[in-house]
Design a protein around this motif. Structure first.
Motif, short mmCIF file in Angstrom:
data_model
loop_
_atom_site.label_atom_id
_atom_site.label_comp_id
_atom_site.label_asym_id
_atom_site.label_seq_id
_atom_site.Cartn_x
_atom_site.Cartn_y
_atom_site.Cartn_z
N SER A 90 0.83 -1.19 0.00
CA SER A 90 0.00 0.00 0.00
C SER A 90 0.87 1.24 0.00
O SER A 90 1.95 1.26 0.59
CB SER A 90 -0.90 0.00 1.24
OG SER A 90 -1.56 1.23 1.40
N ARG A 91 0.41 2.28 -0.67
CA ARG A 91 1.16 3.53 -0.66
C ARG A 91 1.13 4.18 0.72
O ARG A 91 2.08 4.85 1.12
CB ARG A 91 0.58 4.50 -1.70
CG ARG A 91 0.84 4.08 -3.13
CD ARG A 91 0.38 5.16 -4.10
NE ARG A 91 0.69 4.82 -5.48
CZ ARG A 91 0.43 5.62 -6.51
NH1 ARG A 91 -0.15 6.79 -6.30
NH2 ARG A 91 0.73 5.24 -7.74
N TRP A 92 0.02 4.01 1.44
CA TRP A 92 -0.10 4.56 2.78
C TRP A 92 0.51 3.55 3.75
O TRP A 92 -0.10 2.54 4.09
CB TRP A 92 -1.55 4.82 3.12
CG TRP A 92 -1.77 5.22 4.56
CD1 TRP A 92 -2.51 4.53 5.48
CD2 TRP A 92 -1.27 6.37 5.24
NE1 TRP A 92 -2.49 5.18 6.70
CE2 TRP A 92 -1.74 6.31 6.58
CE3 TRP A 92 -0.47 7.44 4.85
CZ2 TRP A 92 -1.43 7.29 7.51
CZ3 TRP A 92 -0.16 8.41 5.79
CH2 TRP A 92 -0.64 8.34 7.10
N TRP B 21 7.64 3.81 7.05
CA TRP B 21 8.46 5.01 7.14
C TRP B 21 9.05 5.19 8.54
O TRP B 21 10.22 5.56 8.68
CB TRP B 21 7.63 6.24 6.76
CG TRP B 21 7.27 6.25 5.31
CD1 TRP B 21 6.04 6.03 4.76
CD2 TRP B 21 8.16 6.46 4.21
NE1 TRP B 21 6.11 6.09 3.40
CE2 TRP B 21 7.39 6.36 3.03
CE3 TRP B 21 9.53 6.72 4.11
CZ2 TRP B 21 7.95 6.51 1.76
CZ3 TRP B 21 10.09 6.88 2.85
CH2 TRP B 21 9.30 6.77 1.69
N ARG C 279 12.17 -1.93 1.73
CA ARG C 279 10.77 -2.34 1.83
C ARG C 279 10.54 -3.67 1.14
O ARG C 279 11.04 -3.93 0.05
CB ARG C 279 9.86 -1.27 1.23
CG ARG C 279 8.39 -1.46 1.56
CD ARG C 279 7.56 -0.31 1.07
NE ARG C 279 6.15 -0.50 1.42
CZ ARG C 279 5.17 0.27 1.00
NH1 ARG C 279 5.43 1.30 0.20
NH2 ARG C 279 3.92 0.04 1.36
N ARG D 284 6.45 -7.16 -4.36
CA ARG D 284 7.81 -6.82 -4.73
C ARG D 284 8.70 -8.05 -4.63
O ARG D 284 8.48 -8.91 -3.77
CB ARG D 284 8.38 -5.74 -3.79
CG ARG D 284 7.63 -4.42 -3.80
CD ARG D 284 8.04 -3.58 -2.61
NE ARG D 284 7.32 -2.30 -2.57
CZ ARG D 284 7.85 -1.14 -2.92
NH1 ARG D 284 9.13 -1.10 -3.31
NH2 ARG D 284 7.14 -0.04 -2.87
#
Length: 223
Positions: free
Chosen positions: A13-15, A20, A35, A40
């Motif tokens: 997910s981008r969020w 981070w 990540r 991936r």
């Protein structure tokens, strides 16, 4: 001295605030975060693994009968269970965070409380990223040696917890309701799971020590 590469798993997910924050904690500890998600390729040349927090684990991984799952992500479950298997086989250090601690237990054949909310008596069921409860750390454990304290204020962002302990693991900490708050390898392998989210508490020394310990072992194993 080069920074050891640490894989940080999570949802695709981008969020991804957990990614981070964990990444920053790893950088501050002297490592380099990479990540890793089910969408991936597994990153190359990693020397340690953080299994991040997030969705519930599908109950059929640990229960004889399927319970009601709240937003389970089976692709991520399978991806991270394999990451744990590979890391343990290679004796790489692992830090499991919240869901990650639960998954370490499931990977070792243990089970989970699917929802501890109705079982709470002395601790709040309200999600809180700030230090909101005290845990008691068992003496003579790896966690006690890393943190150097017997009690710690931690946050609470979970409604599941370790139930039956997996093979080869020990309980390193509990909260006021007796729920497991940390597990580790019985034989002393660098495998630790914490039920709270230290990546959201890196302004506190104890939380930074968890990531420093991970990166230190990763550097030693990779040298």
């Amino acid at each position: 001295m080069s920074r050891p590469r640490i894989a940080v798993t999570g949802k695709a997910s981008r969020w991804a605030p957990g990614w981070w924050c964990a990444g920053l904690a790893i950088v501050l500890a002297g490592g380099w975060p990479v990540r890793a998600t089910p969408t991936r390729p597994w990153p190359r040349d990693v020397a340690g693994v953080v299994i991040g927090g997030g969705d519930d684990i599908a109950s059929d991984w640990y229960a004889a009968s399927v319970e009601t799952d709240q937003g389970a992500d089976r692709a991520r479950d399978a991806f991270e269970l394999e990451a744990i298997r590979v890391a343990r086989a290679g004796r790489q250090p692992i830090l499991g965070i919240c869901r990650g601690a639960q998954l370490l237990n499931v990977a070792a054949g243990g089970s989970l409380h699917a929802d501890i909310t109705p079982r709470r008596r002395s601790t709040s069921a309200r999600a809180n990223p700030l230090p909101c409860k005290t845990i008691v750390i068992r003496s003579a454990t790896g966690l006690a040696r890393v943190l150097g304290v017997s009690r710690l204020r931690v946050n609470g962002l979970h409604h599941q917890a370790v139930d039956r302990l997996g093979q080869g693991l020990i309980i390193a900490a509990r909260d006021a309701d007796g729920f497991v708050q940390a597990i580790e390898d019985r034989a002393g392998a660098p495998v630790l799971g914490v039920q709270w989210h230290p990546e959201y508490l890196i302004y506190r020394r104890a939380s930074r020590r968890l990531f420093t310990a991970l990166v230190t072992v990763a550097r030693q194993r990779g040298s």
